[in-house]
Scaffold this active site. Sequence first.
Site, PDB file in Angstrom:
ATOM      1  N   ARG A 108       0.845  -1.186   0.000  1.00 52.37           N
ATOM      2  CA  ARG A 108       0.000   0.000   0.000  1.00 52.37           C
ATOM      3  C   ARG A 108       0.887   1.245   0.000  1.00 52.37           C
ATOM      4  O   ARG A 108       1.681   1.442   0.925  1.00 52.37           O
ATOM      5  CB  ARG A 108      -0.920   0.007   1.224  1.00 52.37           C
ATOM      6  CG  ARG A 108      -1.833   1.230   1.228  1.00 52.37           C
ATOM      7  CD  ARG A 108      -2.540   1.444   2.547  1.00 52.37           C
ATOM      8  NE  ARG A 108      -3.250   2.714   2.506  1.00 52.37           N
ATOM      9  CZ  ARG A 108      -3.494   3.483   3.559  1.00 52.37           C
ATOM     10  NH1 ARG A 108      -3.074   3.121   4.768  1.00 52.37           N
ATOM     11  NH2 ARG A 108      -4.136   4.628   3.422  1.00 52.37           N
ATOM     12  N   HIS A 153      -3.333  11.123   0.798  1.00 51.12           N
ATOM     13  CA  HIS A 153      -2.853  10.814   2.145  1.00 51.12           C
ATOM     14  C   HIS A 153      -2.281  12.096   2.764  1.00 51.12           C
ATOM     15  O   HIS A 153      -1.068  12.256   2.882  1.00 51.12           O
ATOM     16  CB  HIS A 153      -1.792   9.708   2.087  1.00 51.12           C
ATOM     17  CG  HIS A 153      -1.527   9.053   3.405  1.00 51.12           C
ATOM     18  ND1 HIS A 153      -1.592   7.692   3.597  1.00 51.12           N
ATOM     19  CD2 HIS A 153      -1.183   9.558   4.605  1.00 51.12           C
ATOM     20  CE1 HIS A 153      -1.299   7.395   4.853  1.00 51.12           C
ATOM     21  NE2 HIS A 153      -1.033   8.519   5.478  1.00 51.12           N
ATOM     22  N   GLU A 198      -7.843   8.435   6.290  1.00 49.95           N
ATOM     23  CA  GLU A 198      -8.107   9.054   7.599  1.00 49.95           C
ATOM     24  C   GLU A 198      -8.693  10.462   7.501  1.00 49.95           C
ATOM     25  O   GLU A 198      -8.110  11.439   7.989  1.00 49.95           O
ATOM     26  CB  GLU A 198      -6.833   9.074   8.440  1.00 49.95           C
ATOM     27  CG  GLU A 198      -6.269   7.706   8.741  1.00 49.95           C
ATOM     28  CD  GLU A 198      -5.031   7.737   9.606  1.00 49.95           C
ATOM     29  OE1 GLU A 198      -4.710   6.689  10.214  1.00 49.95           O
ATOM     30  OE2 GLU A 198      -4.371   8.800   9.688  1.00 49.95           O
ATOM     31  N   ASN A 337      -7.703   1.664   9.627  1.00 49.70           N
ATOM     32  CA  ASN A 337      -6.460   1.921  10.344  1.00 49.70           C
ATOM     33  C   ASN A 337      -6.743   1.836  11.833  1.00 49.70           C
ATOM     34  O   ASN A 337      -7.510   2.644  12.370  1.00 49.70           O
ATOM     35  CB  ASN A 337      -5.910   3.312  10.022  1.00 49.70           C
ATOM     36  CG  ASN A 337      -5.377   3.424   8.608  1.00 49.70           C
ATOM     37  OD1 ASN A 337      -5.358   2.457   7.861  1.00 49.70           O
ATOM     38  ND2 ASN A 337      -4.937   4.614   8.233  1.00 49.70           N
ATOM     39  N   TYR A 339      -4.847   1.423  15.672  1.00 50.58           N
ATOM     40  CA  TYR A 339      -3.610   1.421  16.442  1.00 50.58           C
ATOM     41  C   TYR A 339      -3.848   1.123  17.919  1.00 50.58           C
ATOM     42  O   TYR A 339      -3.089   0.377  18.532  1.00 50.58           O
ATOM     43  CB  TYR A 339      -2.899   2.772  16.309  1.00 50.58           C
ATOM     44  CG  TYR A 339      -2.225   2.963  14.978  1.00 50.58           C
ATOM     45  CD1 TYR A 339      -0.906   2.575  14.773  1.00 50.58           C
ATOM     46  CD2 TYR A 339      -2.914   3.509  13.898  1.00 50.58           C
ATOM     47  CE1 TYR A 339      -0.281   2.743  13.542  1.00 50.58           C
ATOM     48  CE2 TYR A 339      -2.305   3.673  12.658  1.00 50.58           C
ATOM     49  CZ  TYR A 339      -0.987   3.286  12.489  1.00 50.58           C
ATOM     50  OH  TYR A 339      -0.375   3.442  11.271  1.00 50.58           O
ATOM     51  N   GLU A 406      -3.712  -0.100   8.009  1.00 52.72           N
ATOM     52  CA  GLU A 406      -2.581   0.292   8.858  1.00 52.72           C
ATOM     53  C   GLU A 406      -2.770  -0.306  10.242  1.00 52.72           C
ATOM     54  O   GLU A 406      -3.882  -0.336  10.772  1.00 52.72           O
ATOM     55  CB  GLU A 406      -2.462   1.818   9.018  1.00 52.72           C
ATOM     56  CG  GLU A 406      -1.933   2.556   7.820  1.00 52.72           C
ATOM     57  CD  GLU A 406      -1.819   4.057   8.070  1.00 52.72           C
ATOM     58  OE1 GLU A 406      -1.565   4.461   9.243  1.00 52.72           O
ATOM     59  OE2 GLU A 406      -1.987   4.830   7.110  1.00 52.72           O
TER      60      GLU A 406
END
Length: 500
Positions: A108, A153, A198, A337, A339, A406
């Site tokens: 990616r 991005h 995002e 994504n 985290y 991600e």
Amino acid sequence: MIKLWSTFFVVTLLTCFVANNVAEQCSLSAKGSPNFPANFSFGVATAAYQIEGGWNADGKGPSIWDDFTHSDPEKIRDKSNGDIAADSYHRFEQDLQALKELKVNHYRFSIAWSRIYPTGDISSRNQKAIDYYNHVIDKLIANGIKPMVTMFHYDLPSEIQKIGGFTNSLLINQFVVYAIELFENYGDRVKTWITFNEPYDYCHNGYGDATYPPQVYAPGVADYLCIDNTLKAHAAAYRSYQSRFAKTQGGKVGITLDSRYFFSKTNDEDVIDRAMQYNLGLLAHPIFSKTGGYPDVMIMDIGANSQKEGRIRSRLPSFKGKWRDIVKGSADFLGLNYYSSRYIKPASKPNGVSPSWERDFNCDASIDPKWLRAASDWLYCVPEGLEGILKFIRDEYDNVEVIITENGWSDDGTGLIDDDRIRYLKSHLQAVLNAINDGCNVRGYTTWSLIDNFEWLRGYTEKFGLYAVNMSSPNRERTAKKSAGYYREVIQKRQIPSLF
């Protein structure tokens, strides 16, 4: 001698205890089959501004991140920028070698809008940039690596921001023209497209609290306009692909959203749902829900708050007429994504300035002090949160196809032995496998990041790469960390190996 041996014995016991304690803080029990599905895709991710460098090479125009780091270097922790970064624009072969060593199924990466269109407009079309990304894509395919391309991005062309950027509805058509350029040039080989990465982050931080470029401070107003125009631009690009390219190219178009998962110490399901709607739901509900539009709780809250503020209409734009239907269902997959996670509870007093997303949300978040923390002060190892959010998506959005786009861990750059990153990888891969075994439609996993890179406001002080980059060397050599070997073993065996 006895004293020295006793000391060594105690230290050894303490070391073992600490290691075991850390493992318990960053682990997850296995549920079901130990094997990933045969068609499950493993990959790594990067982004153009964070690795490419070549900020003005071969006709590239400036982006808002070029402008920001050049004019306000003191706002970056180490006063650095992405002018050279890992120099991937000139050293892609080094990245390719790392990808080959890892044996990833997909890569990616993002395309820099201001490299393709230096002014953001088709009139500035840059053939050298088009040729560069053709070279990247061809090299990937020649080595059996599927390209997964992100169109945007964070790095908006500066010229577009001069007329309002994401707060101007003109951006919708500008993005569609840019997207069509990419489909026409690369769609014969690229089969997985991500429109935006995002949106919550670049809208909230760029047009809300002004910590990111373009540093527009209009919380609770401009950030919601940014979200609205992003959703419409994404949907318009998706519909263009479906009508003009899908039949001949056979690809998929999605969007990448980021969110934490939320827990309640009092098992308050209402506050958990509220948190999920204000975070993931803000962008996911208009696209992936059966009804479309923004989450009901946000419509009611922001409408009521706007009325209290003396406004004649809500600060949250409403989808009227055709737009609700254009946006609803406008994705073939949800890029996620993830985290970390937080505990959540109703706010003890009003949060944030008025107006703002924080004031509308009106909840307090906290962490568990036992969670293992990365070099980043916001990043904790909470693998059960990834399993939780995947099940939320399964239940809330009719089990839409999900690709983890991600998921990663930061270190401080002091060495190549990154055992905590391996713990994080292992536990989060287990979360994904558990979710798959529980019926979640997860088709791929992408770790952030292939190489150490420019980490936005934190510059080069935090390292997310499986490969270290020698930023002090003109050759920017890449060196594998221990985690690279672990991830390669996962990909080869399609199972999660034991630690160490």
